[in-house]
Write a protein that holds these residues in place. Structure first.
Motif, PDB file in Angstrom:
ATOM      1  N   ASP A   1       0.854  -1.197   0.000  1.00 32.87           N
ATOM      2  CA  ASP A   1       0.000   0.000   0.000  1.00 32.87           C
ATOM      3  C   ASP A   1       0.882   1.236   0.000  1.00 32.87           C
ATOM      4  O   ASP A   1       1.606   1.500   0.965  1.00 32.87           O
ATOM      5  N   ALA A   2       0.823   1.978  -1.100  1.00 31.41           N
ATOM      6  CA  ALA A   2       1.587   3.225  -1.222  1.00 31.41           C
ATOM      7  C   ALA A   2       0.632   4.329  -1.657  1.00 31.41           C
ATOM      8  O   ALA A   2       0.970   5.169  -2.486  1.00 31.41           O
ATOM      9  N   THR A   3      -0.583   4.309  -1.094  1.00 26.58           N
ATOM     10  CA  THR A   3      -1.594   5.295  -1.510  1.00 26.58           C
ATOM     11  C   THR A   3      -1.455   6.621  -0.764  1.00 26.58           C
ATOM     12  O   THR A   3      -2.373   7.439  -0.759  1.00 26.58           O
ATOM     13  N   GLY A   4      -0.324   6.846  -0.134  1.00 30.96           N
ATOM     14  CA  GLY A   4      -0.075   8.137   0.504  1.00 30.96           C
ATOM     15  C   GLY A   4      -1.057   8.401   1.631  1.00 30.96           C
ATOM     16  O   GLY A   4      -1.461   7.495   2.367  1.00 30.96           O
ATOM     17  N   ARG A   5      -1.462   9.671   1.737  1.00 37.23           N
ATOM     18  CA  ARG A   5      -2.337  10.045   2.867  1.00 37.23           C
ATOM     19  C   ARG A   5      -3.692   9.349   2.800  1.00 37.23           C
ATOM     20  O   ARG A   5      -4.415   9.309   3.783  1.00 37.23           O
ATOM     21  N   ARG A   6      -4.043   8.814   1.645  1.00 38.46           N
ATOM     22  CA  ARG A   6      -5.295   8.055   1.522  1.00 38.46           C
ATOM     23  C   ARG A   6      -5.247   6.831   2.438  1.00 38.46           C
ATOM     24  O   ARG A   6      -6.264   6.419   2.986  1.00 38.46           O
ATOM     25  N   GLY A   7      -4.077   6.233   2.592  1.00 40.81           N
ATOM     26  CA  GLY A   7      -3.863   5.138   3.548  1.00 40.81           C
ATOM     27  C   GLY A   7      -4.919   4.057   3.492  1.00 40.81           C
ATOM     28  O   GLY A   7      -5.520   3.704   4.511  1.00 40.81           O
ATOM     29  N   LEU A   8      -5.114   3.497   2.310  1.00 41.67           N
ATOM     30  CA  LEU A   8      -6.218   2.563   2.082  1.00 41.67           C
ATOM     31  C   LEU A   8      -6.233   1.373   3.042  1.00 41.67           C
ATOM     32  O   LEU A   8      -7.220   1.102   3.714  1.00 41.67           O
ATOM     33  N   LEU A   9      -5.103   0.687   3.105  1.00 40.81           N
ATOM     34  CA  LEU A   9      -5.033  -0.536   3.914  1.00 40.81           C
ATOM     35  C   LEU A   9      -5.059  -0.198   5.404  1.00 40.81           C
ATOM     36  O   LEU A   9      -5.671  -0.898   6.205  1.00 40.81           O
ATOM     37  N   LYS A  10      -4.403   0.904   5.718  1.00 45.90           N
ATOM     38  CA  LYS A  10      -4.370   1.326   7.125  1.00 45.90           C
ATOM     39  C   LYS A  10      -5.789   1.578   7.627  1.00 45.90           C
ATOM     40  O   LYS A  10      -6.160   1.179   8.725  1.00 45.90           O
ATOM     41  N   GLN A  11      -6.568   2.220   6.761  1.00 45.89           N
ATOM     42  CA  GLN A  11      -7.941   2.525   7.141  1.00 45.89           C
ATOM     43  C   GLN A  11      -8.757   1.239   7.247  1.00 45.89           C
ATOM     44  O   GLN A  11      -9.469   1.018   8.218  1.00 45.89           O
ATOM     45  N   LYS A  12      -8.581   0.385   6.245  1.00 48.47           N
ATOM     46  CA  LYS A  12      -9.384  -0.843   6.202  1.00 48.47           C
ATOM     47  C   LYS A  12      -9.090  -1.736   7.403  1.00 48.47           C
ATOM     48  O   LYS A  12      -9.990  -2.343   7.975  1.00 48.47           O
ATOM     49  N   LEU A  13      -7.824  -1.814   7.782  1.00 48.30           N
ATOM     50  CA  LEU A  13      -7.446  -2.723   8.868  1.00 48.30           C
ATOM     51  C   LEU A  13      -7.417  -2.027  10.227  1.00 48.30           C
ATOM     52  O   LEU A  13      -7.045  -2.632  11.231  1.00 48.30           O
TER      53      LEU A  13
ATOM     54  N   ARG B   1       1.060  -1.286  12.543  1.00 49.18           N
ATOM     55  CA  ARG B   1       1.854  -2.294  11.825  1.00 49.18           C
ATOM     56  C   ARG B   1       2.074  -1.827  10.396  1.00 49.18           C
ATOM     57  O   ARG B   1       1.164  -1.290   9.770  1.00 49.18           O
ATOM     58  N   VAL B   2       3.287  -2.029   9.890  1.00 48.51           N
ATOM     59  CA  VAL B   2       3.555  -1.651   8.496  1.00 48.51           C
ATOM     60  C   VAL B   2       3.969  -2.835   7.614  1.00 48.51           C
ATOM     61  O   VAL B   2       3.774  -2.797   6.406  1.00 48.51           O
ATOM     62  N   PHE B   3       4.560  -3.883   8.201  1.00 47.58           N
ATOM     63  CA  PHE B   3       4.939  -5.063   7.403  1.00 47.58           C
ATOM     64  C   PHE B   3       4.314  -6.288   8.057  1.00 47.58           C
ATOM     65  O   PHE B   3       4.476  -6.495   9.261  1.00 47.58           O
ATOM     66  N   SER B   4       3.634  -7.106   7.252  1.00 50.60           N
ATOM     67  CA  SER B   4       2.957  -8.260   7.825  1.00 50.60           C
ATOM     68  C   SER B   4       3.451  -9.567   7.222  1.00 50.60           C
ATOM     69  O   SER B   4       3.729  -9.645   6.015  1.00 50.60           O
ATOM     70  N   ALA B   5       3.482 -10.587   8.055  1.00 53.60           N
ATOM     71  CA  ALA B   5       3.816 -11.935   7.586  1.00 53.60           C
ATOM     72  C   ALA B   5       2.744 -12.433   6.620  1.00 53.60           C
ATOM     73  O   ALA B   5       2.963 -13.396   5.886  1.00 53.60           O
ATOM     74  N   ASP B   6       1.577 -11.772   6.605  1.00 52.84           N
ATOM     75  CA  ASP B   6       0.515 -12.152   5.663  1.00 52.84           C
ATOM     76  C   ASP B   6       0.708 -11.495   4.301  1.00 52.84           C
ATOM     77  O   ASP B   6      -0.233 -11.374   3.516  1.00 52.84           O
ATOM     78  N   ARG B   7       1.910 -11.024   4.044  1.00 49.80           N
ATOM     79  CA  ARG B   7       2.337 -10.527   2.734  1.00 49.80           C
ATOM     80  C   ARG B   7       1.629  -9.230   2.324  1.00 49.80           C
ATOM     81  O   ARG B   7       1.240  -9.062   1.192  1.00 49.80           O
ATOM     82  N   TRP B   8       1.450  -8.336   3.269  1.00 50.56           N
ATOM     83  CA  TRP B   8       1.076  -6.976   2.899  1.00 50.56           C
ATOM     84  C   TRP B   8       1.975  -6.002   3.649  1.00 50.56           C
ATOM     85  O   TRP B   8       2.465  -6.311   4.748  1.00 50.56           O
ATOM     86  N   CYS B   9       2.224  -4.867   3.025  1.00 53.92           N
ATOM     87  CA  CYS B   9       3.140  -3.877   3.594  1.00 53.92           C
ATOM     88  C   CYS B   9       2.625  -2.474   3.290  1.00 53.92           C
ATOM     89  O   CYS B   9       1.906  -2.265   2.311  1.00 53.92           O
ATOM     90  N   LEU B  10       3.023  -1.541   4.111  1.00 49.19           N
ATOM     91  CA  LEU B  10       2.711  -0.133   3.868  1.00 49.19           C
ATOM     92  C   LEU B  10       4.023   0.618   3.692  1.00 49.19           C
ATOM     93  O   LEU B  10       4.978   0.377   4.421  1.00 49.19           O
ATOM     94  N   THR B  11       4.042   1.552   2.750  1.00 48.02           N
ATOM     95  CA  THR B  11       5.239   2.378   2.585  1.00 48.02           C
ATOM     96  C   THR B  11       4.840   3.827   2.349  1.00 48.02           C
ATOM     97  O   THR B  11       3.711   4.111   1.951  1.00 48.02           O
ATOM     98  N   GLY B  12       5.782   4.743   2.593  1.00 51.37           N
ATOM     99  CA  GLY B  12       5.513   6.169   2.400  1.00 51.37           C
ATOM    100  C   GLY B  12       4.477   6.660   3.390  1.00 51.37           C
ATOM    101  O   GLY B  12       4.322   6.122   4.490  1.00 51.37           O
ATOM    102  N   GLU B  13       3.740   7.672   2.975  1.00 52.13           N
ATOM    103  CA  GLU B  13       2.768   8.271   3.890  1.00 52.13           C
ATOM    104  C   GLU B  13       1.581   7.354   4.160  1.00 52.13           C
ATOM    105  O   GLU B  13       0.779   7.627   5.049  1.00 52.13           O
ATOM    106  N   ALA B  14       1.444   6.289   3.406  1.00 52.08           N
ATOM    107  CA  ALA B  14       0.411   5.295   3.724  1.00 52.08           C
ATOM    108  C   ALA B  14       0.735   4.608   5.051  1.00 52.08           C
ATOM    109  O   ALA B  14      -0.134   4.003   5.671  1.00 52.08           O
ATOM    110  N   GLY B  15       1.994   4.709   5.474  1.00 55.49           N
ATOM    111  CA  GLY B  15       2.402   4.122   6.754  1.00 55.49           C
ATOM    112  C   GLY B  15       2.439   5.187   7.829  1.00 55.49           C
ATOM    113  O   GLY B  15       1.414   5.499   8.436  1.00 55.49           O
ATOM    114  N   VAL B  16       3.620   5.762   8.045  1.00 54.38           N
ATOM    115  CA  VAL B  16       3.762   6.757   9.114  1.00 54.38           C
ATOM    116  C   VAL B  16       4.327   8.049   8.542  1.00 54.38           C
ATOM    117  O   VAL B  16       5.025   8.044   7.538  1.00 54.38           O
ATOM    118  N   PHE B  17       4.012   9.159   9.190  1.00 57.47           N
ATOM    119  CA  PHE B  17       4.642  10.432   8.823  1.00 57.47           C
ATOM    120  C   PHE B  17       4.560  11.370  10.011  1.00 57.47           C
ATOM    121  O   PHE B  17       3.528  11.466  10.659  1.00 57.47           O
TER     122      PHE B  17
END
Ligand SMILES: Cc1cc2nc3c(=O)[nH]c(=O)nc-3n(C[C@H](O)[C@H](O)[C@H](O)COP(=O)(O)OP(=O)(O)OC[C@H]3O[C@@H](n4cnc5c(N)ncnc54)[C@H](O)[C@@H]3O)c2cc1C
Length: 652
Positions: A236-248, A381-397
């Motif tokens: 997930d690199a959707t920036g401030r939209r943070g798609l996965l972060k929001q969903k999870l 969480r930004v990296f998961s053993a379930d094979r999803w990751c967040l990078t950039g502003e989709a993670g932390v800023f």
């Protein structure tokens, strides 16, 4: 996931798709559960762009050949093709060229130059990442602008004249290059490179939703001939939209209420030649001295004009425009006073009048205006053993001061690339994903004190100068070296740094609290035209060593030596703070972890202190005193990083 129709795979065959289903594994892929030899995602030290023959078949054409219901599958699906997503895709493809990567980006390329996004200033670690790990040095040198470091100006009598303001910055360029990025131009180049490296870039396509699965994940698409695309890995690199972060539900609030507004003006703003520079205000000799003390062009720096609770940035772009921004603590600068262009301009007239008058003279060249409220955010969480990751502003800023955004991207992408490559090559990365997640989030937590509660210091010329001294040396000597040396990714090596590393972290944390205590007893008065030269010997030495290529034992020694040098800096800042208040202390009596400035001052009667008080700027000699000392301390000169010419100073 059930009930899906026929699926294709994104392959780089002549027709663009080979149609191999997930269960029909390609010959080069190990079977699930098999163990292939470890294959590290080692950064490549060369400049060669990953160009293959430019294809005449676009991704849209390729997809158009399939039925609308077909859901192609890839190894990695990257959500969002901005800075973090495109660089992550490129890094994975450089580390493992046959990986099938799909990037889904809602925007259309080519993007506009200049008025695109913020994130224009790079620092040493991210510059190294773009240049060397991603092989973009040719583009950076030919199409972007070399940066003359970070430069800060303290407040001085209404800020009507830049010359007498305290200046903290380089007098001459340091060996490790950094760049100012025109983000539109940069992302256009990245889009070309990921496509040339074999990625499929679905532009003008929205990610609607994500469904996480056991074997593969599904990304629901809008504005696409396909209903979805499937991937073994999701980034997930959707920036401030943070798609996965929001969903999870991964979002974490950060107690740091800072807002920003910014705009671009279609011409250069050069603070050495502000149009309103008034000869009556500055005497010609002073101005000549001021101009002469810096070798390069101040306008090529990321210039920060500081005041209580705020900083204003001026960043030049290679396309000819200048990016101007105001970043301010919400408690000290109400957002409504800057949240429209007219208001921001009025605010600048009051606080940074020279910038305001320069901008006002070019209103017809205004290219855009943006606002962003309360941008700091964390993540559980930004990296998961379930094979999803967040990078950039989709993670932390946290905060753009010192331009750390791209460093965090470089770091996250390097962890992600390592996980993806290992897993696709057959390794079970479950525990590693957890360890990387903890290491990355710990680095974010460790960085928080650098910014949180520190905006009040920006109006105190002395204390803020000391802060920049510490933060710069700590960045050169430790934080950037952790990335460029690869140490951050090598968890056993990090363990081996032992107690000195833990102590350094405590000192680094403590010093930020000490700076606040210092500001409570010191108004920060400094002489007009004071200058802290960030290219003095210690800075120079640590800057060169950012790209030193050491074997593990030598690298460990280097870190330990840097921790000691930084602790001496901390002690000297504390000693200097007491001295300005009329209290002389010996360095050997100061432990930076327990030092209490207030208690030391109370030991000396106020009238005695009053007589001895000075406005001598603390932080100037500090880095000078290593002159000549450094070579004796180091028997071995730092080895330049193999394959780079980064220790050579020349023009862009
Ligand atoms: C005020 C400010 C100043 C900054 N200055 C600096 C600086 O000087 N230097 C620095 O290194 N960093 C800086 N940063 C941080 C910088 O913004 C980030 O480093 C960088 O831009 C983040 O890149 P990203 O790829 O995460 O996000 P973006 O570049 O925003 O990319 C996200 C992409 O995802 C796409 N997207 C979003 N949702 C969807 C969807 N549903 N479907 C498809 N696509 C989607 C978007 O179109 C976009 O292209 C600054 C940040 C702020 C707030």
């Amino acid at each position: 996931m059930r009930g899906l129709g026929s699926r294709g795979r994104f392959r780089r065959s002549a027709d663009g798709l080979c149609g191999v289903g997930r269960r029909q594994r390609c010959a080069h892929r190990p079977q699930a559960g098999s163990r292939a030899p470890r294959r590290a995602a080692a950064p490549r030290n060369d400049d060669s762009p990953d160009r293959k023959a430019p294809g005449h078949v676009t991704e849209e054409h390729r997809l158009g050949r399939r039925a609308a219901t077909a859901e192609p599958t890839a190894d990695v699906v990257v959500l969002g093709g901005g800075l973090a997503g495109l660089t992550c895709a490129l890094q994975i493809l450089r580390a493992r060229p046959h990986t099938e990567v799909v990037i889904v980006e809602r925007a259309h390329f080519p993007l506009p130059e200049a008025a695109h996004k913020v994130g224009e200033s790079t620092v040493e670690a991210s510059a190294h990442y773009f240049e060397t790990v991603l092989g973009l040095r040719d583009h950076l040198k030919s199409a972007q602008l070399r940066k003359e470091g970070l430069r800060f100006f303290g407040p001085h009598e209404g800020n009507e004249d830049i010359v007498p303001r305290l200046e903290v910055g380089f007098s001459h360029a340091l060996p490790t290059w950094t760049y100012q990025l025109d983000r539109g131009r940069f992302e256009n180049e990245l889009a070309d490179r990921v496509r040339a490296a074999g990625a499929t870039l679905l532009q003008g396509t929205h990610v609607e939703d994500v469904e996480l699965g056991d074997e593969e994940h599904r990304v629901v698409l809008r504005d696409s001939p396909h209903t979805g695309v499937r991937g073994r890995w999701l980034v997930d690199a959707t920036g401030r939209r943070g798609l996965l972060k929001q969903k999870l539900g991964l979002r974490e609030t950060v107690d740091h209420d800072v807002n920003a507004v910014w705009f671009r003006i279609g011409r250069r703003i050069d603070l050495e030649h502000f149009p309103d520079a008034d000869p009556a205000r500055t005497d010609a000799e002073a101005r000549k001295t001021w101009l002469a003390r810096v070798e390069g062009n101040r306008w090529q720096s990321t210039n920060h004009l500081m005041g209580p609770g705020y900083w204003t940035w001026l960043i030049p772009l290679a396309s000819g425009s200048t990016s101007v921004g105001i970043v301010a603590d919400a408690r000290m600068v109400p957002f409504r006073t800057i949240n429209r262009f007219e208001r921001a301009l009025a605010w600048l007239h009051e606080h940074e009048p020279q910038v305001a008058r320069d901008v006002a003279g070019s209103r017809d060249l205004l290219q855009d205006f943006h606002v962003l409220r309360h941008f700091a955010h964390g993540c559980t969480r930004v990296f998961s053993a379930d094979r999803w990751c967040l990078t950039g502003e989709a993670g932390v800023f946290l905060d753009p001061l010192y331009s750390p955004g791209s460093d965090f991207i470089a770091s996250a992408n390097s962890y992600i690339t390592d996980l993806v490559v290992r897993e696709l090559d057959g390794e079970d990365v479950g525990r590693r994903a957890d360890s990387y997640d903890q290491a990355y989030l710990a680095s974010f937590e460790g960085a928080l004190p650098t910014w949180r509660q520190q905006y009040a210091l920006m109006g105190n010329a002395q204390v803020f100068a000391a802060k920049v001294v510490w933060d710069t040396l700590a960045y050169f000597g430790v934080n950037s070296l952790l990335f460029t040396s690869g140490a951050a990714l090598d968890l056993p090596f990090m363990e081996s740094l032992g107690e000195p590393w833990q102590r350094h972290r405590r000192v680094a944390h403590r010093i930020q609290g000490f700076l606040r205590e210092w500001a409570e007893v010191d108004e920060g008065v400094v002489d007009a035209m004071s200058f802290v030269d960030l290219s003095a010997p210690l800075y120079h030495r640590l800057n060169v060593e950012i790209l030193a290529a050491d074997a593990p034992d030598a690298l460990r020694d280097r870190f330990h030596e840097h921790f000691r040098a930084l602790e001496r800096v901390a002690v000297e800042l504390m000693r200097g703070a007491a001295l300005r208040q009329g209290v002389a202390l010996r360095a050997q009596d100061i432990d930076p972890l327990t030092f209490d400035l207030g208690a030391e001052l109370r030991k000396v009667p106020q009238d005695v202190r009053g007589e001895r008080r000075t406005t001598r700027l603390v932080g100037v000699e500090l880095a000078e005193e290593w002159h000549g000392d450094a070579p004796r301390a180091r028997a071995r000169p730092p080895a330049p990083c193999a394959g780079t010419d980064n220790n050579v100073i020349d023009g862009p």
